[in-house]
Design a protein around this motif. Structure first.
Motif, PDB file in Angstrom:
ATOM      1  N   SER A 103     -28.471   4.437 -60.733  1.00  0.00           N
ATOM      2  CA  SER A 103     -27.745   5.706 -60.793  1.00  0.00           C
ATOM      3  C   SER A 103     -28.539   6.810 -60.102  1.00  0.00           C
ATOM      4  N   SER A 104     -29.859   6.717 -60.195  1.00  0.00           N
ATOM      5  CA  SER A 104     -30.721   7.734 -59.579  1.00  0.00           C
ATOM      6  C   SER A 104     -30.540   7.767 -58.076  1.00  0.00           C
ATOM      7  N   HIS A 105     -30.601   6.606 -57.466  1.00  0.00           N
ATOM      8  CA  HIS A 105     -30.502   6.560 -56.010  1.00  0.00           C
ATOM      9  C   HIS A 105     -29.059   6.782 -55.540  1.00  0.00           C
ATOM     10  N   ALA A 106     -28.098   6.493 -56.415  1.00  0.00           N
ATOM     11  CA  ALA A 106     -26.715   6.843 -56.094  1.00  0.00           C
ATOM     12  C   ALA A 106     -26.568   8.367 -56.025  1.00  0.00           C
ATOM     13  N   LEU A 107     -27.193   9.065 -56.971  1.00  0.00           N
ATOM     14  CA  LEU A 107     -27.114  10.515 -56.982  1.00  0.00           C
ATOM     15  C   LEU A 107     -27.813  11.116 -55.760  1.00  0.00           C
ATOM     16  N   ILE A 108     -29.010  10.646 -55.483  1.00  0.00           N
ATOM     17  CA  ILE A 108     -29.762  11.211 -54.352  1.00  0.00           C
ATOM     18  C   ILE A 108     -29.110  10.816 -53.033  1.00  0.00           C
ATOM     19  N   GLY A 109     -28.605   9.591 -52.948  1.00  0.00           N
ATOM     20  CA  GLY A 109     -27.856   9.198 -51.760  1.00  0.00           C
ATOM     21  C   GLY A 109     -26.635  10.074 -51.561  1.00  0.00           C
ATOM     22  N   GLY A 110     -25.947  10.388 -52.658  1.00  0.00           N
ATOM     23  CA  GLY A 110     -24.797  11.270 -52.582  1.00  0.00           C
ATOM     24  C   GLY A 110     -25.171  12.656 -52.083  1.00  0.00           C
ATOM     25  N   GLY A 126     -39.492  15.253 -48.455  1.00  0.00           N
ATOM     26  CA  GLY A 126     -39.321  15.065 -49.889  1.00  0.00           C
ATOM     27  C   GLY A 126     -38.588  13.777 -50.205  1.00  0.00           C
ATOM     28  N   VAL A 127     -37.552  13.435 -49.424  1.00  0.00           N
ATOM     29  CA  VAL A 127     -36.816  12.184 -49.624  1.00  0.00           C
ATOM     30  C   VAL A 127     -37.738  10.988 -49.449  1.00  0.00           C
ATOM     31  N   LEU A 128     -38.602  11.044 -48.414  1.00  0.00           N
ATOM     32  CA  LEU A 128     -39.503   9.927 -48.146  1.00  0.00           C
ATOM     33  C   LEU A 128     -40.544   9.760 -49.243  1.00  0.00           C
ATOM     34  N   HIS A 129     -41.238  10.850 -49.566  1.00  0.00           N
ATOM     35  CA  HIS A 129     -42.378  10.736 -50.473  1.00  0.00           C
ATOM     36  C   HIS A 129     -41.990  10.747 -51.949  1.00  0.00           C
ATOM     37  N   LYS A 130     -40.902  11.419 -52.294  1.00  0.00           N
ATOM     38  CA  LYS A 130     -40.499  11.503 -53.692  1.00  0.00           C
ATOM     39  C   LYS A 130     -39.418  10.500 -54.088  1.00  0.00           C
ATOM     40  N   VAL A 131     -38.755   9.907 -53.078  1.00  0.00           N
ATOM     41  CA  VAL A 131     -37.648   8.999 -53.397  1.00  0.00           C
ATOM     42  C   VAL A 131     -37.864   7.612 -52.796  1.00  0.00           C
ATOM     43  N   VAL A 132     -37.977   7.539 -51.472  1.00  0.00           N
ATOM     44  CA  VAL A 132     -37.998   6.238 -50.810  1.00  0.00           C
ATOM     45  C   VAL A 132     -39.241   5.434 -51.179  1.00  0.00           C
ATOM     46  N   LEU A 133     -40.423   6.045 -51.067  1.00  0.00           N
ATOM     47  CA  LEU A 133     -41.647   5.299 -51.381  1.00  0.00           C
ATOM     48  C   LEU A 133     -41.690   4.858 -52.846  1.00  0.00           C
ATOM     49  N   PRO A 134     -41.423   5.758 -53.817  1.00  0.00           N
ATOM     50  CA  PRO A 134     -41.362   5.278 -55.199  1.00  0.00           C
ATOM     51  C   PRO A 134     -40.282   4.222 -55.417  1.00  0.00           C
ATOM     52  N   MET A 135     -39.152   4.343 -54.693  1.00  0.00           N
ATOM     53  CA  MET A 135     -38.077   3.362 -54.824  1.00  0.00           C
ATOM     54  C   MET A 135     -38.541   1.980 -54.395  1.00  0.00           C
ATOM     55  N   VAL A 136     -39.348   1.927 -53.337  1.00  0.00           N
ATOM     56  CA  VAL A 136     -39.847   0.645 -52.832  1.00  0.00           C
ATOM     57  C   VAL A 136     -40.984   0.111 -53.696  1.00  0.00           C
ATOM     58  N   LEU A 137     -41.888   0.999 -54.106  1.00  0.00           N
ATOM     59  CA  LEU A 137     -43.098   0.554 -54.798  1.00  0.00           C
ATOM     60  C   LEU A 137     -42.867   0.245 -56.286  1.00  0.00           C
ATOM     61  N   SER A 138     -41.955   0.967 -56.935  1.00  0.00           N
ATOM     62  CA  SER A 138     -41.794   0.784 -58.382  1.00  0.00           C
ATOM     63  C   SER A 138     -41.322  -0.617 -58.780  1.00  0.00           C
ATOM     64  N   PRO A 139     -40.415  -1.279 -58.035  1.00  0.00           N
ATOM     65  CA  PRO A 139     -40.079  -2.654 -58.424  1.00  0.00           C
ATOM     66  C   PRO A 139     -41.265  -3.615 -58.297  1.00  0.00           C
ATOM     67  N   PHE A 140     -42.086  -3.422 -57.266  1.00  0.00           N
ATOM     68  CA  PHE A 140     -43.278  -4.267 -57.141  1.00  0.00           C
ATOM     69  C   PHE A 140     -44.222  -4.033 -58.309  1.00  0.00           C
ATOM     70  N   ALA A 270     -41.478  11.891 -59.840  1.00  0.00           N
ATOM     71  CA  ALA A 270     -40.705  11.094 -58.881  1.00  0.00           C
ATOM     72  C   ALA A 270     -39.475  10.515 -59.567  1.00  0.00           C
ATOM     73  N   PRO A 271     -38.287  10.702 -58.995  1.00  0.00           N
ATOM     74  CA  PRO A 271     -37.060  10.142 -59.588  1.00  0.00           C
ATOM     75  C   PRO A 271     -36.887   8.672 -59.223  1.00  0.00           C
ATOM     76  N   ILE A 272     -37.522   7.786 -59.992  1.00  0.00           N
ATOM     77  CA  ILE A 272     -37.411   6.359 -59.724  1.00  0.00           C
ATOM     78  C   ILE A 272     -36.257   5.770 -60.527  1.00  0.00           C
ATOM     79  N   SER A 273     -35.956   4.517 -60.246  1.00  0.00           N
ATOM     80  CA  SER A 273     -34.833   3.852 -60.889  1.00  0.00           C
ATOM     81  C   SER A 273     -35.290   3.051 -62.106  1.00  0.00           C
ATOM     82  N   THR A 274     -34.768   3.397 -63.279  1.00  0.00           N
ATOM     83  CA  THR A 274     -35.051   2.592 -64.464  1.00  0.00           C
ATOM     84  C   THR A 274     -34.516   1.167 -64.291  1.00  0.00           C
TER      85      THR A 274
END
Length: 328
Positions: A103-110, A126-140, A270-274
């Motif tokens: 839902s987080s990335h749906a909101l930011i994508g929107g 801000g999108v890169l450092h606060k969204v994209v990088l945490p989005m990629v790194l948090s699942p790992f 950082a707004p990451i995805s639960t």
């Protein structure tokens, strides 16, 4: 005023869909291992979301002022409303198919899609450092920490009988599920609060990005209400279709996912995805028994949903904005 009320209404609608879409994040493992009954787990998740929402101010600030740059105007409110419509649409679509998307990335994508359609400025740094990088790194991080936590549990309880160990961790999952629900509230309630504050600024009702107390309370209550309605389609995917969890695996996944959420929320803003974090932690904990225990076909479908969430929600939001701009 009417446009502001519409945007706040859409923000609350998004929050409600977020609640029933993501309630599985907090409780699927506890329910699937029979550590908690569904009714008890839903009540716990709702309370955890309610309390956690008061600790997500850093994430709210990132969403409200760190993704797009808007000037005070009625058109800017239309853009925010379109972003919310895109996020709600993607939430409902993935919920219908039982796919645990973010839902987080749906909101930011929107937000990004609507801004591009409206010719507004996207703060790509801000999108890169606060969204994209945490989005990629948090699942790992979730996968690795889930595996490490499970290996630690297996070593620490290697001389205990499986039945006794299962009973202990079934009780411990009450705590880990509560931790997960609290972390979900820190993340997901905060994102809506950031949007509401952004709308208030754009409508000229406040100058700074501080969160009014009524916004805390309203968002928390709506998120808790959405959580309490459940989300059985996605719960079945997380709790049963990825892997048949036992209580130690459930505890390892929930506790490590909660830790990642706390660091991202309180430490980084950082707004990451639960969804991404708990799903990855489940896979990491499950893979320690044997890699074939994880149903990787289901996992691939989930990853596909993760990858497509940002651009799909952006496209829906952009289309909504253009349609409104054309006919209104």
């Amino acid at each position: 005023m009417f446009a502001l009320l519409v945007v706040i209404g859409l923000a609350m609608a998004f929050t409600f869909t977020n609640g029933f879409h993501d309630s599985a994040n907090a409780i699927a493992t506890s329910v699937s291992t029979r550590a908690l009954t569904l009714r008890t787990a839903l009540a716990m998740a709702a309370i955890g979301n309610l309390v956690g929402s008061f600790f997500g101010a850093k994430v709210a600030s990132t969403v409200g002022s760190g993704i797009i740059e808007l000037e005070v105007s009625a058109d800017a409110l239309t853009l925010v409303g379109a972003a919310l419509v895109g996020a709600i649409g993607w939430n409902l679509l993935t919920w219908w198919y039982g796919l645990p998307s973010s839902s987080s990335h749906a909101l930011i994508g929107g937000m990004v899609g609507a801004a591009l359609a409206g010719g507004m400025t996207v703060l790509w740094d801000g999108v890169l450092h606060k969204v994209v990088l945490p989005m990629v790194l948090s699942p790992f991080a979730g996968f690795l920490l889930g595996a490490v936590a499970m290996l630690t549990i297996m070593w620490a309880f290697r001389r205990s009988s499986p039945a006794a160990t299962g009973r202990r961790f079934r009780r411990a999952q009450t705590l880990s599920a509560a931790m997960m629900a609290f972390g979900h509230g820190m993340q997901d309630a905060a994102k809506t609060m950031g949007i509401v504050v952004l709308a208030l600024v754009l409508a000229g009702y406040q100058d700074g990005y501080s969160i009014p107390i009524w916004c805390f309370l309203l968002t928390a209550i709506v998120l808790a209400a959405g959580t309490a309605t459940g989300g059985m389609r996605i719960m079945r995917t997380l709790g049963r279709k990825i892997i048949e969890l036992d209580p130690p695996q459930g505890f390892a996944a929930e506790s490590t996912a909660a830790a990642v959420l706390y660091v991202a929320s309180a430490g980084m803003g950082a707004p990451i995805s639960t969804t991404h974090v708990i799903s990855s932690a489940i896979m990491g904990a499950g893979s320690t028994k044997r890699t074939s225990a994880v149903r990787w076909g289901v996992a691939r479908s989930m990853v596909t949903a993760w990858i497509t969430t940002f651009p799909a929600a952006a496209a829906l939001a952009a289309g909504t904005y253009l349609a409104v701009d054309m006919f209104v």
